[in-house]
Design a protein around this motif. Structure first.
Motif, PDB file in Angstrom:
ATOM      1  N   THR A  82       0.941  -1.233  -0.008  1.00 47.52           N
ATOM      2  CA  THR A  82       0.135   0.001  -0.114  1.00 47.52           C
ATOM      3  C   THR A  82       0.846   1.228   0.067  1.00 47.52           C
ATOM      4  N   VAL A  83       0.588   2.140  -1.026  1.00 46.41           N
ATOM      5  CA  VAL A  83       1.327   3.354  -0.993  1.00 46.41           C
ATOM      6  C   VAL A  83       0.335   4.450  -0.961  1.00 46.41           C
ATOM      7  N   ILE A  84       0.588   5.375  -0.050  1.00 47.35           N
ATOM      8  CA  ILE A  84      -0.061   6.574   0.190  1.00 47.35           C
ATOM      9  C   ILE A  84       0.489   7.741  -0.481  1.00 47.35           C
ATOM     10  N   MET A  85      -0.416   8.750  -0.946  1.00 50.55           N
ATOM     11  CA  MET A  85       0.187   9.833  -2.056  1.00 50.55           C
ATOM     12  C   MET A  85      -0.672  10.889  -1.575  1.00 50.55           C
ATOM     13  N   THR A  86      -0.099  11.873  -1.121  1.00 52.01           N
ATOM     14  CA  THR A  86      -0.869  12.946  -0.622  1.00 52.01           C
ATOM     15  C   THR A  86      -0.652  14.109  -1.478  1.00 52.01           C
ATOM     16  N   PHE A  87      -1.361  15.063  -1.935  1.00 48.40           N
ATOM     17  CA  PHE A  87      -1.222  16.146  -2.842  1.00 48.40           C
ATOM     18  C   PHE A  87      -1.495  17.408  -2.030  1.00 48.40           C
TER      19      PHE A  87
END
Length: 130
Positions: A82-87
């Motif tokens: 699981t990879v979490i990407m926050t913009f």
């Protein structure tokens, strides 16, 4: 290596988090997850490279920018991650499976992200926007 692309059904705006769960192929040297406005305007190119034991971050807008190399490749071929990407206003924050975080600036000045591209070395099993 081919890449599959999809326009997100809802645009990721500043402050949005995208959680991507997927399976890494067993016999690959690298894969990529791209976020941006389209395949020719990528704000974040997340590129684990097993052949170099690194993760490369970059942007693309007609040409590739300067690579940012992260020496923290802690997940393995054949595994599910699981990879979490926050913009956010500072750029992109990527939380790796061991919760280590890496950041990458918003070089293209994007205000939203409506595109997700994933190379065929990684298959998404679920995605969630927050």
């Amino acid at each position: 290596m081919s890449e599959t692309y999809a326009a997100a059904d809802k645009a990721e705006k500043l402050g949005t988090t995208l959680m991507i769960k997927g399976k890494i192929a067993k016999y690959i040297d690298r894969f990529a997850i791209n976020l941006g406005e389209g395949p020719k305007k990528v704000g974040l190119h997340f590129n684990p490279r097993y052949d170099q034991s690194t993760i490369v971050l970059n942007s693309f807008d007609g040409e590739w920018g300067k690579e940012v190399v992260v020496d923290h490749l802690n997940f393995h071929r054949g595994s599910e991650i699981t990879v979490i990407m926050t913009f956010d206003s500072d750029g992109f924050k990527v939380t790796l499976p061991d919760l280590h975080q890496v950041t990458f600036p918003n070089r293209l000045g994007l205000s939203q992200v409506s595109y997700l591209g994933v190379s065929d070395g990684f298959s998404i099993t679920s995605m969630k926007f927050d």
